[in-house]
Design a protein around this motif. Structure first.
Motif, mmCIF file in Angstrom:
data_model
loop_
_atom_site.group_PDB
_atom_site.id
_atom_site.type_symbol
_atom_site.label_atom_id
_atom_site.label_comp_id
_atom_site.label_asym_id
_atom_site.label_seq_id
_atom_site.Cartn_x
_atom_site.Cartn_y
_atom_site.Cartn_z
ATOM 1 N N ILE A 157 0.838 -1.203 0.000
ATOM 2 C CA ILE A 157 0.000 0.000 0.000
ATOM 3 C C ILE A 157 0.872 1.252 0.000
ATOM 4 O O ILE A 157 0.554 2.247 -0.648
ATOM 5 N N GLY A 158 2.012 1.202 0.709
ATOM 6 C CA GLY A 158 2.938 2.338 0.687
ATOM 7 C C GLY A 158 3.570 2.531 -0.673
ATOM 8 O O GLY A 158 3.718 3.659 -1.155
ATOM 9 N N GLY A 159 3.931 1.408 -1.324
ATOM 10 C CA GLY A 159 4.530 1.498 -2.651
ATOM 11 C C GLY A 159 3.572 2.037 -3.687
ATOM 12 O O GLY A 159 3.935 2.891 -4.511
ATOM 13 N N VAL A 173 4.010 5.539 -5.824
ATOM 14 C CA VAL A 173 3.988 5.554 -7.289
ATOM 15 C C VAL A 173 2.924 6.507 -7.811
ATOM 16 O O VAL A 173 3.172 7.328 -8.709
ATOM 17 N N LEU A 174 1.724 6.433 -7.255
ATOM 18 C CA LEU A 174 0.629 7.263 -7.750
ATOM 19 C C LEU A 174 0.792 8.730 -7.382
ATOM 20 O O LEU A 174 0.368 9.615 -8.131
ATOM 21 N N LYS A 175 1.415 8.994 -6.257
ATOM 22 C CA LYS A 175 1.467 10.365 -5.743
ATOM 23 C C LYS A 175 2.731 11.112 -6.142
ATOM 24 O O LYS A 175 2.685 12.328 -6.356
ATOM 25 N N GLY A 179 2.902 7.564 -12.263
ATOM 26 C CA GLY A 179 1.673 7.521 -11.483
ATOM 27 C C GLY A 179 0.755 8.685 -11.789
ATOM 28 O O GLY A 179 -0.464 8.523 -11.921
ATOM 29 N N LEU A 180 1.335 9.874 -11.921
ATOM 30 C CA LEU A 180 0.534 11.058 -12.230
ATOM 31 C C LEU A 180 -0.084 10.955 -13.624
ATOM 32 O O LEU A 180 -1.242 11.329 -13.831
ATOM 33 N N VAL A 181 0.696 10.431 -14.573
ATOM 34 C CA VAL A 181 0.176 10.257 -15.932
ATOM 35 C C VAL A 181 -0.963 9.236 -15.921
ATOM 36 O O VAL A 181 -1.993 9.431 -16.582
ATOM 37 N N ALA A 182 -0.780 8.139 -15.178
ATOM 38 C CA ALA A 182 -1.826 7.113 -15.106
ATOM 39 C C ALA A 182 -3.108 7.682 -14.519
ATOM 40 O O ALA A 182 -4.206 7.474 -15.061
ATOM 41 N N ARG A 183 -2.993 8.427 -13.437
ATOM 42 C CA ARG A 183 -4.186 9.021 -12.816
ATOM 43 C C ARG A 183 -4.860 10.014 -13.761
ATOM 44 O O ARG A 183 -6.089 10.042 -13.886
ATOM 45 N N GLY A 184 -4.048 10.818 -14.433
ATOM 46 C CA GLY A 184 -4.611 11.784 -15.367
ATOM 47 C C GLY A 184 -5.288 11.117 -16.551
ATOM 48 O O GLY A 184 -6.365 11.546 -16.981
ATOM 49 N N THR A 238 -13.930 5.747 -4.614
ATOM 50 C CA THR A 238 -13.108 6.026 -5.794
ATOM 51 C C THR A 238 -11.617 6.145 -5.503
ATOM 52 O O THR A 238 -10.800 5.931 -6.384
ATOM 53 N N ALA A 239 -11.241 6.510 -4.299
ATOM 54 C CA ALA A 239 -9.824 6.687 -3.965
ATOM 55 C C ALA A 239 -9.165 5.327 -3.789
ATOM 56 O O ALA A 239 -9.616 4.513 -2.977
ATOM 57 N N VAL A 240 -8.108 5.079 -4.534
ATOM 58 C CA VAL A 240 -7.478 3.761 -4.553
ATOM 59 C C VAL A 240 -6.864 3.411 -3.206
ATOM 60 O O VAL A 240 -7.127 2.342 -2.645
#
Length: 288
Positions: A149-151, A155-157, A162-167, A231-233
């Protein structure tokens, strides 16, 4: 005090199990809105990969932490390229396709491995807490869940990927306008979710063993945890896993494991009745 320590440890273990089996689905469903009904079989694949590689002579930790996620990631890549990528945005079709994949994987496992349950010995022995005996492997599961969960959060934050994936998941047209290949982003995201599922299967293999239909024991809890989280992973998965793990293990200690499972389902029904959009749909809206 000894009994209290054991209870607290078992509650954290129950939460860790829910986090592990739900993390991959949280990435695939929570971010991509792809309902993967074969998620349980991805866990089963990871379990079989860990067992087979260990029996072939690979170190048990490498089998669990490397071979299992790699096998599931490779299979997830094939599934995404040949099945799922043609069905994005078509919810019912995706459900039917992954349900069919689930049945096919169960049949394949039965033909290859038979219908018996197989497993590997836990690599960590138990230890005493006063007059109670505690499984050392349960602590290992807790640590792995925390690292996972930390990893994923880091990655997402904090990473560009991670930012590209979320966007790309939130606004694919805008991501394409900035020159990103959203098809490739979706592919890597699905593969990452598959790898997390395989890792969970590998970690769980020494505890429960694996058989072709083992995925059925995971899929319901994983979906309940992810949907209830919202919705928040990360924050959604942690919040729902924390709540359901606490409820389940508390009632298990007060009554029986069966009552604990029933209490988990009742808690999920009540939660979704009160918060139809999940915990992070009402709270923690700006969290990852």
């Amino acid at each position: 005090m000894d009994f209290s320590a054991v209870v607290v440890m078992e509650i954290f273990y129950a939460i860790a199990v829910l986090v592990l089996i739900s993390a991959g689905l949280a990435v695939i469903f929570g971010m991509m809105r792809v309902i993967n009904l074969a998620h349980g079989e991805f866990l089963t694949l990871g379990g079989y990969a860990a067992i087979m590689s260990n029996q072939a002579g690979l170190n048990i930790y490498l089998s669990i932490l490397v071979a299992a996620p790699l096998a599931a990631a490779l299979f997830g890549f094939l599934v995404e390229r040949f099945i799922v990528r043609f069905l994005y945005g078509r919810l019912i079709n995706t459900m039917l396709a992954t349900w069919g994949l689930s049945l096919a994987m169960i049949g394949g496992f039965s033909m290859i491995f038979g219908n018996t349950t197989t497993g590997i010995t836990t690599p960590i022995s138990g230890f005493a807490v006063g007059q109670y005996q505690v499984s050392g492997y349960n602590l290992f599961v807790i640590v792995i869940a925390a690292l996972v969960i930390g990893g994923v959060y880091l990655v997402l934050k904090t990473t560009r990927a991670g930012l590209v994936a979320r966007g790309a998941m939130q606004n694919p047209e805008m991501a394409q306008a900035f020159g990103y290949n959203t098809s490739r982003v979706y592919m890597f995201t699905f593969v990452a979710g598959s790898a997390l599922a395989g890792l969970a299967g590998g970690v769980m293999a020494p505890l429960v063993g694996i058989n072709p239909a083992a995925g059925a024991a995971y899929i319901a809890k994983a979906f309940i945890t992810v949907i209830s989280g919202g919705t928040a992973v990360i924050s959604g998965t942690l919040a729902s896993a924390g709540l359901f793990g606490f409820v389940s293990q508390t009632f298990t200690f007060l009554a029986t494991p069966v009552v604990g499972e029933i209490a988990l389902l009742v808690a999920a029904v009540v939660l979704l009745r009160l918060l139809p959009t999940g915990i992070t749909g009402r709270f923690l809206k700006d969290k990852v």
